[in-house]
Design a protein around this motif. Structure first.
Motif, PDB file in Angstrom:
ATOM      1  N   LEU A 140      38.591 -27.745 -33.060  1.00 28.40           N
ATOM      2  CA  LEU A 140      37.483 -28.374 -33.804  1.00 28.40           C
ATOM      3  C   LEU A 140      36.194 -27.625 -33.512  1.00 28.40           C
ATOM      4  N   LEU A 141      35.528 -27.218 -34.574  1.00 29.78           N
ATOM      5  CA  LEU A 141      34.163 -26.692 -34.460  1.00 29.78           C
ATOM      6  C   LEU A 141      33.256 -27.718 -35.132  1.00 29.78           C
ATOM      7  N   TYR A 142      32.298 -28.239 -34.385  1.00 32.71           N
ATOM      8  CA  TYR A 142      31.481 -29.316 -34.965  1.00 32.71           C
ATOM      9  C   TYR A 142      30.015 -29.163 -34.602  1.00 32.71           C
ATOM     10  N   GLN A 143      29.177 -29.733 -35.445  1.00 30.83           N
ATOM     11  CA  GLN A 143      27.725 -29.694 -35.210  1.00 30.83           C
ATOM     12  C   GLN A 143      27.403 -30.721 -34.126  1.00 30.83           C
ATOM     13  N   LYS A 147      37.687 -27.946 -28.405  1.00 31.66           N
ATOM     14  CA  LYS A 147      36.544 -28.440 -29.192  1.00 31.66           C
ATOM     15  C   LYS A 147      35.341 -27.547 -28.897  1.00 31.66           C
ATOM     16  N   VAL A 148      34.698 -27.096 -29.946  1.00 35.81           N
ATOM     17  CA  VAL A 148      33.546 -26.214 -29.779  1.00 35.81           C
ATOM     18  C   VAL A 148      32.339 -26.823 -30.501  1.00 35.81           C
ATOM     19  N   PRO A 149      31.365 -27.304 -29.760  1.00 33.98           N
ATOM     20  CA  PRO A 149      30.146 -27.802 -30.410  1.00 33.98           C
ATOM     21  C   PRO A 149      29.170 -26.651 -30.668  1.00 33.98           C
ATOM     22  N   TYR A 150      28.384 -26.773 -31.711  1.00 33.60           N
ATOM     23  CA  TYR A 150      27.289 -25.807 -31.899  1.00 33.60           C
ATOM     24  C   TYR A 150      26.009 -26.571 -32.238  1.00 33.60           C
ATOM     25  N   GLN A 178      35.867 -16.889 -30.298  1.00 34.31           N
ATOM     26  CA  GLN A 178      36.509 -16.533 -29.031  1.00 34.31           C
ATOM     27  C   GLN A 178      37.110 -17.777 -28.368  1.00 34.31           C
ATOM     28  N   LYS A 179      36.331 -18.859 -28.351  1.00 35.54           N
ATOM     29  CA  LYS A 179      36.808 -20.091 -27.707  1.00 35.54           C
ATOM     30  C   LYS A 179      37.996 -20.693 -28.461  1.00 35.54           C
ATOM     31  N   LEU A 180      37.896 -20.688 -29.773  1.00 33.36           N
ATOM     32  CA  LEU A 180      38.985 -21.256 -30.568  1.00 33.36           C
ATOM     33  C   LEU A 180      40.263 -20.426 -30.409  1.00 33.36           C
ATOM     34  N   THR A 211      40.982 -18.315 -27.916  1.00 36.34           N
ATOM     35  CA  THR A 211      41.474 -18.414 -26.538  1.00 36.34           C
ATOM     36  C   THR A 211      42.168 -19.752 -26.310  1.00 36.34           C
ATOM     37  N   GLY A 212      41.662 -20.771 -26.951  1.00 37.70           N
ATOM     38  CA  GLY A 212      42.266 -22.100 -26.811  1.00 37.70           C
ATOM     39  C   GLY A 212      43.564 -22.242 -27.578  1.00 37.70           C
ATOM     40  N   GLY A 213      43.904 -21.230 -28.320  1.00 38.46           N
ATOM     41  CA  GLY A 213      45.194 -21.235 -29.012  1.00 38.46           C
ATOM     42  C   GLY A 213      45.240 -22.106 -30.246  1.00 38.46           C
ATOM     43  N   ALA A 214      44.099 -22.384 -30.835  1.00 42.01           N
ATOM     44  CA  ALA A 214      44.090 -23.265 -32.002  1.00 42.01           C
ATOM     45  C   ALA A 214      44.776 -22.597 -33.191  1.00 42.01           C
ATOM     46  N   GLU A 215      45.778 -23.283 -33.729  1.00 41.82           N
ATOM     47  CA  GLU A 215      46.486 -22.757 -34.901  1.00 41.82           C
ATOM     48  C   GLU A 215      45.919 -23.339 -36.187  1.00 41.82           C
ATOM     49  N   VAL A 216      45.353 -24.505 -36.061  1.00 42.41           N
ATOM     50  CA  VAL A 216      44.655 -25.151 -37.172  1.00 42.41           C
ATOM     51  C   VAL A 216      43.245 -25.484 -36.671  1.00 42.41           C
ATOM     52  N   VAL A 217      42.235 -25.136 -37.449  1.00 41.48           N
ATOM     53  CA  VAL A 217      40.855 -25.396 -37.005  1.00 41.48           C
ATOM     54  C   VAL A 217      40.128 -26.243 -38.048  1.00 41.48           C
ATOM     55  N   VAL A 218      39.590 -27.339 -37.569  1.00 43.08           N
ATOM     56  CA  VAL A 218      38.757 -28.194 -38.431  1.00 43.08           C
ATOM     57  C   VAL A 218      37.313 -27.764 -38.254  1.00 43.08           C
ATOM     58  N   LEU A 219      36.632 -27.500 -39.357  1.00 45.06           N
ATOM     59  CA  LEU A 219      35.214 -27.154 -39.311  1.00 45.06           C
ATOM     60  C   LEU A 219      34.413 -28.364 -39.784  1.00 45.06           C
TER      61      LEU A 219
END
Lengths: 435, 547
Positions: A188-191, A213-216, A232-234, A236-244
């Motif tokens: 997850l990349l989230y605001q 989970k990556v906050p920005y 890089q974080k996503l 490295t974390g091995g995310a195969e599906v990413v929710v933006l």
């Protein structure tokens, strides 16, 4: 805490002193009939603050012209009960302090009848705190933010939301992920603000766990090198599906950077961050969206079998310089379409109070292009409550998966996510609501 | 802050002879010495508490005295070289009216030329002196009436602490004044000290733990500690300013601060949070949080940088006052008076963290900062007050907001020392009072069949900031050498704005009726950057969150 009597304050802080003249009767509370602010015999004036310039403006700056185009169409067909609608547009650049200043102008100088479709959680919250449309009784219609807090009628008594809340959206995305990617590691990349907080609350309610989970911070997507740290974080974390779950400029930065870094998970885009127009305007090729999954509550903009799409495209051609017909144009026209119905429902001599009462009483039955129902009632200022999922084509157009709209719906609380059975009523003749 | 403006920061008042009822009993003072000149007869003297005063009476005296109370003047000298305050010497020079920009006497001259007499005391002692100043003012009114028996009306006004004294005078001795105008009104001492103290404590805790920040030693040692604090405080602000764009922290940062720096928290976000939790405005003399330079920072600057720079400018006012007022009040109360042992800074910024989220660098950073500042962090020790000292401080004059006589308030919406919320507190208290008066009138109507509506006795005027005012040079750097924008800084009023109040005050004081309707609106428009808006509700000072 000092005792605060808001109602009394309104009475007592009225401007100037009255000398104590003795009169023979208690003055009547009823006032002689007069026009409401922003309403004349021939016109109704509305106002919007929105980012027309600046980094946040691409895409969103199409909303006012789309709303105006629909109003022009209605005006050309007799207006609303004989009144033509005008829309005053103020550029807030997506800066909260500027939104406050511009909203003050709309209310105090331009004297608009109602505020329409202001954009951004921070801006709407800043305006509520400093300008206080609620205490002024100024309707704030169909805000362009899915922050769930704005549905709090006590805190925002004159505000009506339109977009499904971010909690609703997160719960529905979680359901989609469970149905389609249950065995995948999800990122997850989230605001990192209330927008993202709502999303986290929705995912938590749905019981969805993320591998990473990556906050920005809002605004940091434009800083050199920052998007690379996300990827890089996503990765490295091995995310195969990413929710933006962020804004479109963050989506563009993430997808563009991922392409460069050869990171290619399955992308799931939240509705806010899935605007191809914005992404393209930022210089990111629309192709980066290709095969990503997106969500929407209105029909696909390319779906010319839809009667609303057909009508709005016609209006767009005639009244909006044939702008690229994207989701911003569609949502803008739909917002104006709802606004016209709300004003008409407020009666022959609309007042701000009557407008609010009309939406509470009749809003749930307003015609709408959306594929989910409106939830307005005397106790709810919540708009839409559902999404369908689709896949982006090579040009950035979102089309429903399997060719049909499969709409999920839920609430911002503990309600389950269910397939919607909502049947959208037919559009009024020529898209002109009854007066 | 300009020295002259500092001097008008908070103020006090005058004397009393004995003939008026309910006036504190004091020793009889000598009659004033008047020069008997025309067109202005100038008098000087001292009230029984030794406070010097001046009176100026025009030859065409119309019977109305306009009594002024000056603002806070520190009760200790400030050595040269200290930014903002350096070179200040304690003075009780009397001041009969507001000085526009610190020196322009045009408002006083205007009053005199229109037949009004003016008077003001320098007060017997400086610092937070409201109790004694109210008594001084009461005595001065009586002395004036004795000296000039033609006097029929008295109106009072004052700025900052002088506004507080003026409001207190009207609450305590309403029979002495026909109307009052507390301008840039200070709040009660607890609220003022909390706002300034919270900011100073935050700066100490994150940026320079060698700042003592209160609990000063007795006597000369305590004075030395406070002056040292001023030097350190302004030094660290200079370092913060240098690091605003890069986010760099001062080299004096505490271990807690250094840990935040290592975690990537920009110093500007930390600074902004401190300002928000203290309740400081996010618009200042030169930073509007709206404008950006042309180019890539057009939006980023107002969104992420300008609010922090505004806090920097406003915090200079607040922190400086915190040092001087804390030293003063600790001496008066006999111990430490700032206490944040129970303050929940997270609750303080619940709303602001959403609005300024981008400038605060997002929730993760905000939570890290609030965690670092929490009472649970031993690296951020809270300040504990002396209970007896607090009790003594709380026993000082406290204004309730009761409006006994026609009252006009005026304050800048971005005043960093006496925030608009202080005037709002008065307006809110009056809202309840007026509602009660109205109910009483309605009940009376039931008996008499004659409805006499209560007079609305309060007008709240807000001095507003321009639509946008931050200016940039050709390199895109903000310009900070221009005059402070209207609505910002402390008691930063133009002559025209003062005259709006002067005309309204003297009119209602002499006739019993406010100037109203179109005539009043015209006055406001002509003076510029003034508004009357019954729906404008600036937040109360943060102190009231914990009450």
């Amino acid at each position: 805490m000092i005792g605060i009597n808001r109602r009394r304050l309104l009475v007592a802080s009225a401007v100037l002193a009255t000398s104590g003249l003795a009169i023979s009767t208690v003055p009547a509370q009823a006032f002689s009939p007069r026009s409401e602010v922003g309403v004349t015999a021939k016109t109704i004036k509305l106002g919007v603050t929105i980012p027309m310039t600046g980094a946040a403006s691409p895409g969103y700056n199409k909303l006012p012209s789309a709303m105006k185009a629909y109003f022009d169409y209605v005006n050309a067909n007799g207006g609303v009960k004989g009144r033509k609608i005008t829309l005053v547009v103020k550029d807030d650049q997506y800066v909260p302090t500027l939104a406050v200043a511009k909203t003050n102008e709309l209310i105090l100088k331009d004297k608009v009848f109602a505020l329409l479709a202001p954009l951004g959680t921070a801006n709407v919250k800043a305006v509520a705190a400093s300008v206080n449309p609620g205490r002024r009784g100024v309707p704030t219609l169909f805000v362009n933010t899915g922050y769930s807090g704005f549905a709090n009628k006590k805190a925002y008594p004159t505000t009506f939301t339109l977009l499904p809340s971010y909690i609703v959206e997160a719960k529905i995305i979680a359901q989609y992920l469970k149905e389609n990617f249950a065995d995948k590691k999800i990122g997850l990349l989230y605001q990192d603000d209330d927008f993202g907080d709502d999303a986290l609350a929705g995912f938590k309610e749905a019981g969805l766990n993320f591998a990473v989970k990556v906050p920005y911070a809002s605004g940091s997507q434009g800083l050199s090198g920052v998007p690379a740290t996300w990827i890089q974080k996503l990765s490295t974390g091995g995310a195969e599906v990413v929710v933006l779950f962020g804004v479109s400029s963050a989506t563009g930065a993430a997808l563009g950077t991922a392409a460069v870094m050869k990171y290619a998970p399955k992308w799931i885009l939240g509705s806010v961050g899935g605007d191809a127009t914005t992404i393209k305007a930022l210089g990111v090729p629309a192709g980066v969206l290709y095969n990503a999954t997106g969500a929407s509550f209105v029909p696909a903009t390319t779906d010319t079998t839809d009667e609303y799409i057909k009508l709005f495209q016609t209006i767009n051609a005639k009244y909006n310089n044939n702008a690229v017909f994207d989701n911003n144009v569609l949502v803008g026209m739909n917002t104006a379409f709802l606004t016209v119905q709300a004003i008409a429902a407020a009666g022959a001599n609309p007042t701000r109070k009557a407008l609010i009462a009309a939406i509470e009483k009749k809003g749930a039955s307003f015609a709408s292009a959306a594929l989910t129902p409106l939830m307005y009632s005397a106790t709810s200022h919540v708009g839409y409550s559902g999404y369908w999922f689709g896949t982006y084509g090579p040009t950035g157009d979102l089309k429903p998966n399997g060719g049909t709209y499969s709409v999920y719906t839920t609430d911002s609380g503990t309600g389950a996510v269910v397939k919607s059975t909502y049947k959208r009523p037919a559009m009024p003749a020529n898209g002109l609501p009854a007066n | 802050m300009k020295k002259s403006r500092l001097i008008s920061l908070l103020s006090s008042v005058a004397l009393v002879s004995m003939l008026v009822i309910a006036i504190p009993s004091t020793a009889q003072a000598a009659a004033p010495a008047c020069d008997g000149k025309s067109p202005i007869n100038s008098c000087q003297g001292a009230t029984s508490d030794t406070a010097p005063y001046v009176m100026q009476v025009p030859a065409n005296f119309n019977g109305t005295l306009v009594l002024y109370s000056h603002g806070y003047r520190p009760d200790v000298p400030v050595p040269a070289g200290i930014p903002g305050y350096g070179g200040y010497t304690v003075t009780n020079t009397p001041q009969p009216g507001p000085l526009v920009g610190g020196s322009d006497t045009s408002v006083i001259k205007y009053l005199l030329s229109n037949g009004f007499a003016v008077a003001g005391s320098g007060f017997a002692r400086q610092g937070w002196n409201a109790d004694s100043a109210i008594a001084t003012n009461a005595e001065l009114i009586a002395t004036f009436k004795t000296q000039f028996p033609k006097t029929t009306k008295v109106v009072a006004w004052g700025e900052s602490l002088g506004g507080f004294i003026t409001q207190g005078l009207a609450e305590k001795y309403p029979e002495l004044v026909n109307a009052v105008a507390p301008l840039c009104l200070a709040d009660n001492v607890g609220a003022e000290l909390t706002a300034a103290g919270d900011f100073l404590w935050g700066v100490k805790t994150l940026f320079d733990p060698s700042i003592k920040g209160g609990n000063y030693s007795a006597g000369a040692a305590g004075y030395g500690e406070a002056m040292g604090d001023l030097v350190k405080f302004f030094t660290v602000l200079g370092k913060l300013k240098a690091g605003v764009s890069t986010g760099a922290w001062p080299d004096t940062a505490s271990p807690t601060g250094k840990a935040l720096e290592a975690a990537g928290v920009p110093s500007r976000s930390a600074l902004l949070l401190l300002g928000l939790m203290a309740g400081l405005p996010t618009q200042s003399a030169h930073f509007d949080s709206i404008s950006g330079p042309d180019g890539p920072l057009k939006v980023t600057f107002p969104l992420a940088i300008s609010p922090a720079l505004a806090i920097l400018e406003n915090g200079a006012n607040a922190g400086g006052l915190a040092v001087l007022a804390t030293l003063d009040l600790e001496k008066q109360a006999g111990g430490a008076v700032f206490d944040n042992t129970k303050t929940d800074y997270s609750a303080r910024v619940a709303n602001e963290r959403v609005i300024f989220n981008a400038a605060l660098s997002g929730n993760t950073v905000i939570d890290a900062l609030l965690g670092a500042l929490s009472a649970a962090n031993p690296g951020a020790p809270r300040a504990a007050a002396n209970a007896a000292a607090i009790a003594k401080m709380n026993a000082l004059q406290a204004n309730t907001g009761k409006i006994n006589v026609p009252t006009i308030t005026m304050v800048g919406v971005a005043d960093p020392i006496t925030p608009a919320g202080a005037s709002m507190r008065i307006a809110q208290a009056y809202a309840d009072q007026y509602a009660a008066e109205k109910e009483k009138a309605i009940k009376a109507f039931a008996k008499t069949r004659t409805y006499v509506p209560p007079m609305k006795k309060l007008i709240s005027i807000w001095s507003t900031t321009p639509a946008a005012y931050t200016k940039f040079d050709s390199t895109g750097s903000p310009i900070t050498t221009t005059a402070a924008a209207p609505g910002t800084n402390h008691c930063n009023f133009s002559a025209a704005q003062y005259l709006v109040v002067a005309n309204e005050l003297t009119t209602v004081g002499t006739t019993g009726s406010f100037i109203r309707g179109g005539a009043f609106s015209f006055m406001l428009r002509k003076a510029k950057n003034l508004k009357i808006d019954p729906f404008f509700t600036p937040p109360l000072m943060k102190f009231y969150n914990e009450q």
